[in-house]
Design an enzyme around this catalytic site. Structure first.
Site, mmCIF file in Angstrom:
data_model
loop_
_atom_site.group_PDB
_atom_site.id
_atom_site.type_symbol
_atom_site.label_atom_id
_atom_site.label_comp_id
_atom_site.label_asym_id
_atom_site.label_seq_id
_atom_site.Cartn_x
_atom_site.Cartn_y
_atom_site.Cartn_z
ATOM 1 N N PHE A 127 0.846 -1.189 0.000
ATOM 2 C CA PHE A 127 0.000 0.000 0.000
ATOM 3 C C PHE A 127 0.883 1.242 0.000
ATOM 4 O O PHE A 127 1.868 1.317 0.750
ATOM 5 C CB PHE A 127 -0.941 0.006 1.208
ATOM 6 N N ASP A 198 2.044 -5.636 7.035
ATOM 7 C CA ASP A 198 0.825 -4.844 7.082
ATOM 8 C C ASP A 198 -0.341 -5.811 6.917
ATOM 9 O O ASP A 198 -0.472 -6.487 5.886
ATOM 10 C CB ASP A 198 0.825 -3.801 5.960
ATOM 11 N N TYR A 223 -10.557 -0.315 10.610
ATOM 12 C CA TYR A 223 -11.821 0.062 9.968
ATOM 13 C C TYR A 223 -12.224 -0.816 8.799
ATOM 14 O O TYR A 223 -13.281 -0.599 8.213
ATOM 15 C CB TYR A 223 -11.782 1.526 9.525
ATOM 16 N N LYS A 224 -11.425 -1.799 8.454
ATOM 17 C CA LYS A 224 -11.804 -2.693 7.362
ATOM 18 C C LYS A 224 -12.537 -3.913 7.935
ATOM 19 O O LYS A 224 -13.674 -3.812 8.380
ATOM 20 C CB LYS A 224 -10.574 -3.078 6.546
ATOM 21 N N ARG A 372 -12.862 -3.695 -7.344
ATOM 22 C CA ARG A 372 -12.622 -4.592 -6.217
ATOM 23 C C ARG A 372 -13.944 -5.007 -5.572
ATOM 24 O O ARG A 372 -14.818 -4.180 -5.329
ATOM 25 C CB ARG A 372 -11.754 -3.921 -5.154
#
Length: 413
Positions: A127, A198, A223-224, A372
């Site tokens: 990322f 990560d 938050y995912k 996605r």
């Protein structure tokens, strides 16, 4: 192989052992939500709990809530809840700051362990914020450190005795491609390098075994798949063997050995707490706490089993229903090589995704051409996959994605 229809998918839902978890979330009627890999759905318990923290704790008990309601313990308490999801001990994980800041802290700690080495190794599927943090730290240190970026498949061969830290996202945020954590950790250990993982697209979506595979450091967001809400605090992991041997560069008062002694000289706390910096964001942590409780009683092996089944189902249905419309599978076909998402490339991917969202199927887009579709097994159903693919087929057949409204780029894609 015979064709599938919606009834087949409903039959799978009827046998799903995780179906009970769906009721733990607020899911808008008529929406198929396949973007939990970007922002998890709202747990039903969150609004009431946060309101209690606001009104009863902050409103009534005021500052006494730091002790009375354990606000001061939130970083460690939530860290212990996350630890069981990522194969760590409860004293190896702490919730604090953002993923970016935690990456900065842990790269610094890892580099200090190998002052003779200058290479931070990563791949082009990492990322961007992780890469930016590495670049910024190298520039700040001005000691000839540099970030080296290679293709994902070249990482294992590039790990050598000049590499200080291998920094990777376990699951590629664009394609869902998954690194072999155990193999990379073993190669790093053999060459004297350290690893920093990560877990933004892993934690809560699939079993992670940091200690079992010998990981040194890790970060992740709340938050995912952890359903902590927009901008939820992140977490970091430091293996016990490195906690007292390392020091992070951001000397904050919550990382001080005795914060309420208000000393002018910094002395770090022992253990994982030395990686804390500032005052915990209590309201955000209260929301994250509800996100983590959605995993109560959940077997992560079943989560992974369903995740793979949902991905396999989508790939099969797109092949069955959407052939000839310019879609190219960007994710690995083999389930074991991907995380909990499937991505498709399309020349008009942004517009197609906007048309899908307008019809109630929410995924997202990543430049230059990827759509996605993320699968959160706690609330995504097999019938949702059927409905999503049927909607995708309709959007492509009618070419409604060509409408100007679907081609205007928004700030967030």
């Amino acid at each position: 192989m015979s064709s599938l229809d919606r009834a087949n998918c409903e039959a799978l839902d009827a046998k799903d052992p995780l179906a009970i978890a769906r009721d733990r979330f607020h899911l808008p009627e008529g929406i198929v939500y396949l973007d939990g890999n970007s922002l998890g759905a709202l747990p039903r318990a969150t609004a009431e709990h946060v309101q209690t923290v606001i009104q009863a704790q902050w409103g009534h008990d005021l500052i006494t809530s730091w002790n009375k309601h354990g606000w001061v313990d939130l970083p460690r308490r939530l860290g212990a809840q996350i630890a069981r999801l990522i194969g760590a001990q409860s004293d190896e994980v702490v919730v604090c700051d953002s993923t970016s800041l935690n990456v900065f802290k842990l790269i610094s700690a890892a580099l200090a362990l190998r002052p003779d080495r200058k290479v931070i190794l990563s791949d082009n599927g990492n990322f961007p914020t992780d890469l930016y943090m590495a670049q910024g730290l190298a520039q700040l240190l001005s000691r000839d450190h540099h970030l080296e970026i290679v293709p994902p498949e070249a990482v294992i061969d590039r790990i050598d005795t000049d590499v200080a830290v291998v920094m990777l996202t376990e699951v590629d945020y664009r394609t869902g491609r998954r690194h072999d954590m155990a193999t990379i950790n073993a190669k790093a250990k053999a060459t004297g390098a350290h690893t920093l993982w990560d877990l933004a697209h892993s934690a809560g979506a699939l079993p992670v075994d940091l200690n079992g595979t010998g990981a040194d450091f890790a970060v992740g967001c709340g938050y995912k798949y952890l359903n902590g809400g927009p901008g939820a605090p992140a977490f970091l992991f430091v293996a016990r063997r490195w906690q007292d041997a390392t020091q992070q560069p951001l000397f904050g008062w919550f990382g001080h050995a005795v914060p309420f002694a208000f000393e002018t000289a910094y002395q770090p706390k022992p253990g994982i707490d030395r990686f804390l910096v500032g005052t915990p964001p209590v309201l955000s942590m209260a929301a994250l706490e509800c996100g983590l409780t959605t995993f109560d009683g959940i077997d992560l092996a079943l989560v992974r089993q369903k995740s793979l089944a949902l991905g396999d189902l989508m790939i099969r249905l797109v092949d069955q229903e959407c052939a000839g419309f310019g879609l190219t599978l960007a994710s690995p076909t083999e389930g074991g090589l991907r995380g909990s998402q499937v991505s498709y490339a399309h020349s008009a991917g942004y517009a197609v995704m906007q048309a899908l969202i307008a019809r109630g199927v929410i995924g997202d887009f990543r430049a230059p051409d990827l759509m996605r579709f993320g699968f959160t097994p706690l609330y995504v159903r097999y019938q949702d996959i059927w409905d999503a693919v049927a909607t995708l087929k309709a959007v492509l057949e009618t070419a409604e994605w060509r409408l100007p409204a679907f081609n205007r780029r928004a700030a967030v894609t």
